[in-house]
Write a protein that holds these residues in place. Structure first.
Motif, short mmCIF file in Angstrom:
data_model
loop_
_atom_site.label_atom_id
_atom_site.label_comp_id
_atom_site.label_asym_id
_atom_site.label_seq_id
_atom_site.Cartn_x
_atom_site.Cartn_y
_atom_site.Cartn_z
N GLU A 39 0.80 -1.22 0.00
CA GLU A 39 0.00 0.00 0.00
C GLU A 39 0.84 1.28 0.00
O GLU A 39 0.78 2.10 0.92
CB GLU A 39 -0.97 -0.01 1.18
CG GLU A 39 -1.88 -1.24 1.16
CD GLU A 39 -3.16 -1.07 1.93
OE1 GLU A 39 -3.68 0.05 1.98
OE2 GLU A 39 -3.65 -2.07 2.48
N PRO A 40 1.64 1.48 -1.05
CA PRO A 40 2.50 2.67 -1.11
C PRO A 40 1.75 3.97 -1.35
O PRO A 40 2.34 5.05 -1.17
CB PRO A 40 3.43 2.35 -2.29
CG PRO A 40 2.64 1.43 -3.15
CD PRO A 40 1.84 0.59 -2.20
N SER A 41 0.48 3.92 -1.76
CA SER A 41 -0.24 5.17 -2.03
C SER A 41 -0.90 5.77 -0.80
O SER A 41 -1.38 6.91 -0.84
CB SER A 41 -1.30 4.95 -3.12
OG SER A 41 -2.43 4.28 -2.60
N ALA A 42 -0.94 5.03 0.33
CA ALA A 42 -1.63 5.52 1.53
C ALA A 42 -1.02 6.83 2.02
O ALA A 42 0.21 6.95 2.13
CB ALA A 42 -1.56 4.46 2.63
N PHE A 43 -1.88 7.81 2.29
CA PHE A 43 -1.53 9.12 2.85
C PHE A 43 -0.82 10.04 1.85
O PHE A 43 -0.43 11.16 2.20
CB PHE A 43 -0.65 9.00 4.10
CG PHE A 43 -1.25 8.15 5.18
CD1 PHE A 43 -2.57 8.31 5.56
CD2 PHE A 43 -0.49 7.16 5.79
CE1 PHE A 43 -3.13 7.51 6.56
CE2 PHE A 43 -1.05 6.36 6.79
CZ PHE A 43 -2.36 6.54 7.18
N ILE A 44 -0.64 9.60 0.61
CA ILE A 44 0.08 10.41 -0.38
C ILE A 44 -0.93 11.12 -1.27
O ILE A 44 -1.94 10.54 -1.68
CB ILE A 44 1.03 9.52 -1.22
CG1 ILE A 44 2.13 8.96 -0.32
CG2 ILE A 44 1.63 10.30 -2.36
CD1 ILE A 44 3.13 8.09 -1.04
N ASP A 45 -0.66 12.39 -1.59
CA ASP A 45 -1.60 13.17 -2.39
C ASP A 45 -1.55 12.77 -3.86
O ASP A 45 -0.72 11.96 -4.28
CB ASP A 45 -1.38 14.68 -2.20
CG ASP A 45 0.02 15.13 -2.56
OD1 ASP A 45 0.53 14.71 -3.62
OD2 ASP A 45 0.61 15.93 -1.80
N VAL A 46 -2.47 13.35 -4.65
CA VAL A 46 -2.67 12.93 -6.04
C VAL A 46 -1.40 13.06 -6.87
O VAL A 46 -0.99 12.12 -7.57
CB VAL A 46 -3.80 13.76 -6.68
CG1 VAL A 46 -3.96 13.38 -8.15
CG2 VAL A 46 -5.11 13.53 -5.94
N GLU A 47 -0.75 14.25 -6.80
CA GLU A 47 0.45 14.45 -7.60
C GLU A 47 1.53 13.42 -7.25
O GLU A 47 2.15 12.83 -8.14
CB GLU A 47 1.02 15.86 -7.36
CG GLU A 47 0.20 16.97 -7.95
CD GLU A 47 -0.76 17.57 -6.94
OE1 GLU A 47 -1.04 18.77 -7.03
OE2 GLU A 47 -1.24 16.85 -6.04
N ASP A 48 1.73 13.22 -5.97
CA ASP A 48 2.80 12.33 -5.54
C ASP A 48 2.48 10.86 -5.81
O ASP A 48 3.38 10.05 -5.98
CB ASP A 48 3.11 12.54 -4.06
CG ASP A 48 3.97 13.78 -3.82
OD1 ASP A 48 4.59 14.24 -4.78
OD2 ASP A 48 4.01 14.27 -2.68
N ARG A 49 1.20 10.51 -5.85
CA ARG A 49 0.86 9.11 -6.18
C ARG A 49 1.36 8.77 -7.58
O ARG A 49 1.92 7.70 -7.81
CB ARG A 49 -0.65 8.89 -6.08
CG ARG A 49 -1.15 8.86 -4.65
CD ARG A 49 -2.59 8.47 -4.52
NE ARG A 49 -2.98 8.51 -3.11
CZ ARG A 49 -4.07 7.96 -2.61
NH1 ARG A 49 -4.91 7.32 -3.40
NH2 ARG A 49 -4.34 8.04 -1.33
#
Length: 590
Positions: A479-489
């Motif tokens: 789950e590397p996308s958790a807590f990361i905003d749209v641009e950074d995902r």
């Protein structure tokens, strides 16, 4: 032009830079004036009225402790809140509306938490007067005859009750120790917990200790705890994190049902598909991370999300990002080596109440294998088996080196970001590593920060960098996308994909954000079965087949937005939903 000068105190080190390097280089100081001086805390202090915006001090500070940013010319308002001299400031507030779910969209570090603290009464907005904060009465007077003024007046008179679901749900076991059912009994003020326990599928964990729950279970419990309180204003900070797609839709429906003629709901979320589904209106918070944030006017959901992706707000004539976020045809297949890098045996692992069976499979050089499926089917266990963190009951442990990014990054690590990464890899000083890992993940400004002080999104990106810094054949990300905003995902997806191609390695990525998986995956492994009891695997298969199978199992159809190409969830029973189901195309067509 109005400027904001920020000194990041945790990074400022006047002794190490040779006695206030910024002050010695400042052109204004050289003329005899005092633009940059020594503050009472012995850190640098910038007198904003004298700053010319030359750009020398932020560019020359060896610790990245200074930001000088011009505010939009059209912005004439005083700030809603400023933390201190040379510190972050927020302009405007999101507006709670009865019967409406307001979605909040913005980067991490842009002021969403500050806005929440003001709306919940935890902070009094100081209107920029951090030396002499205003009284509640003067704040009410400042915003009299406005919607936000009426709200704050009721808040200060304690006529409004707040219920809040925090972002960092992994901290819940520290706040409440005991069984799940005991917490629910304690917080249920509306006598609706039994209904929500069924809808959120929490029946099987009622007798478990909160400390033993998974991320998805903790998230569902936190959502329930927020919903069962009697409140006028409900705030949900990233409710989709750690939830599978089915749970996201169920939680979205429950949250959406809270909005009525007596209540307001506000949701901060980085998963665009969930935010799209749950919201009635969108308010964007834009600006410069860690420097300032500006809350936009309310917009319709589709228009708000699309304007955010474009980076331009036509009503305000503001371009807040110098590039647009674009979603390309994800069905275009990249060229992957035919050479098999890694093979895993048929694997079995049994626990007291759960059994996992995995078919044999392989991964090729440069490939990104995405793992999807409901929570409780053994996806994390699968990664741990491959990484030799768990021993299989049947099958052999892999002979290749597998490094694993944990599902829950811990901030309990001593030292700074730079110290940890430099200790992990010899490549830290190389140009390629700096450009393709550090810069693309946005870690340059964090290198001198202590790991213990990072936010959830910052900590996640550091753990991704640490994982990529290790020598391995397979890189497993939970789950590397958790807590990361749209641009950074999207940047995270790009970094992982490019790393695997360049290094001729392979990645296995477990994630629930369909948009993220859609962007990063070359192939898909699907976990099926009975959550919490039995899990088995279908695949690996190509992405189109895998996505279609996953969405069919979850009983959800997706389409692509005509303007931006982003994935969107179809409303059940809509014309497009019915058409795609009839064709068996749960995953959008080209």
């Amino acid at each position: 032009m109005t400027r904001v000068a920020i000194i990041h105190k945790e990074k400022c080190n006047p002794v190490a830079c040779g006695n206030y390097l910024c002050a010695r280089l400042c052109p204004v100081n050289r003329t005899g004036s005092d633009c940059i001086i020594k503050g009472e805390d012995e850190k640098a202090l910038i007198i904003e009225e004298l700053c010319t915006g030359c750009g020398i001090c932020p560019n020359r500070c060896p610790f990245g402790a200074i930001d000088i940013v011009n505010l939009p010319e059209a912005l004439q308002d005083t700030p809603m809140h400023r933390y201190n001299v040379n510190a972050f400031e927020l302009f405007h507030l999101p507006i709670p509306k009865k019967g409406i779910v307001v979605g909040i969209l913005g980067r991490n570090g842009i002021g969403k938490s500050t806005a929440l603290n003001i709306l919940s009464g935890n902070h009094l907005p100081n209107l920029g007067h951090y030396h002499q904060p205003p009284t509640q009465e003067s704040i009410e007077k400042q915003f009299s005859n406005t919607i936000i003024g009426d709200y704050l007046k009721q808040l200060y008179k304690k006529e409004i009750k707040i219920s809040f679901k925090p972002q960092r749900i992994e901290l819940l076991p520290k706040l409440f120790q005991g069984k799940v059912k005991d917490l629910i009994k304690k917080v249920d003020e509306k006598n609706i917990s039994k209904l929500l326990i069924d809808e959120l599928e929490l029946n099987n964990i009622l007798d478990r200790n909160i400390a033993d729950l998974s991320g998805g279970e903790l998230q569902r419990l936190a959502i329930l705890a927020c919903c069962v309180k009697k409140a006028d204003f409900y705030f949900f900070d990233e409710p989709a994190s750690f939830l599978d797609v089915t749970s996201r839709i169920k939680a979205a429906k429950i949250i959406k049902s809270l909005a009525n003629e007596n209540t307001s709901v506000m949701v901060v979320e980085h998963d665009l598909a969930t935010l799209d589904y749950i919201s009635d209106e969108i308010q964007i918070i834009y600006g410069h991370e860690g420097v300032f944030g500006i809350v936009s006017q309310s917009k319709s959901v589709r228009r708000g999300i699309n304007e955010y992706l474009d980076g331009f707000l036509p009503d305000d004539n503001i371009r807040f990002r110098n590039y647009s976020i674009k979603f390309f045809d994800s069905l275009e297949k990249k060229r992957i080596s035919k050479e098999i890098l890694f093979e895993f045996d048929e694997l079995e692992k049994s626990y007291k109440d759960f059994k996992l069976k995995v078919n044999p499979g392989n991964i090729r050089k440069g490939e990104v294998l995405a793992v999807m499926g409901e929570n409780g089917l053994g996806k994390t266990t699968f990664l741990k088996l491959l990484a030799n963190l768990e021993t299989p009951d049947k099958g052999n442990s892999p002979k290749k080196k597998v490094t694993y990014k944990t599902q829950y990054p811990s901030s309990d690590v001593e030292g700074t970001v730079m110290q940890w990464i430099a200790k992990t890899t010899k490549e830290f000083t190389s140009g390629w590593y700096q450009q393709n890992i550090i810069e693309k993940l946005g870690l340059l400004r964090l290198l001198n920060n202590k790991i213990s002080e990072l936010s959830g999104g910052e900590l996640q990106k550091v753990y991704i960098a640490i994982t990529l810094s290790q020598e391995a054949d397979i890189y497993a990300f939970d789950e590397p996308s958790a807590f990361i905003d749209v641009e950074d995902r999207l940047k995270v997806a790009e970094v992982i994909k490019e790393f695997m191609t360049r290094k001729e390695k392979a990645a296995i990525v477990v994630d629930h954000d369909v948009q993220f998986v859609d962007y990063i995956a070359d192939s898909i492994l699907i976990f099926e079965g009975i959550p919490g009891k039995e899990g088995h695997v279908y695949g690996p298969c190509d992405k189109e087949e895998g996505m279609n199978r996953v969405l069919k199992l979850l009983d959800i159809t997706y389409r692509k937005d005509k303007q931006t190409n982003r994935p969107r969830i179809n409303k059940p029973g809509s014309q497009l939903d019915s058409e795609q189901r009839a064709l068996g195309k749960y995953y959008y067509s080209k």
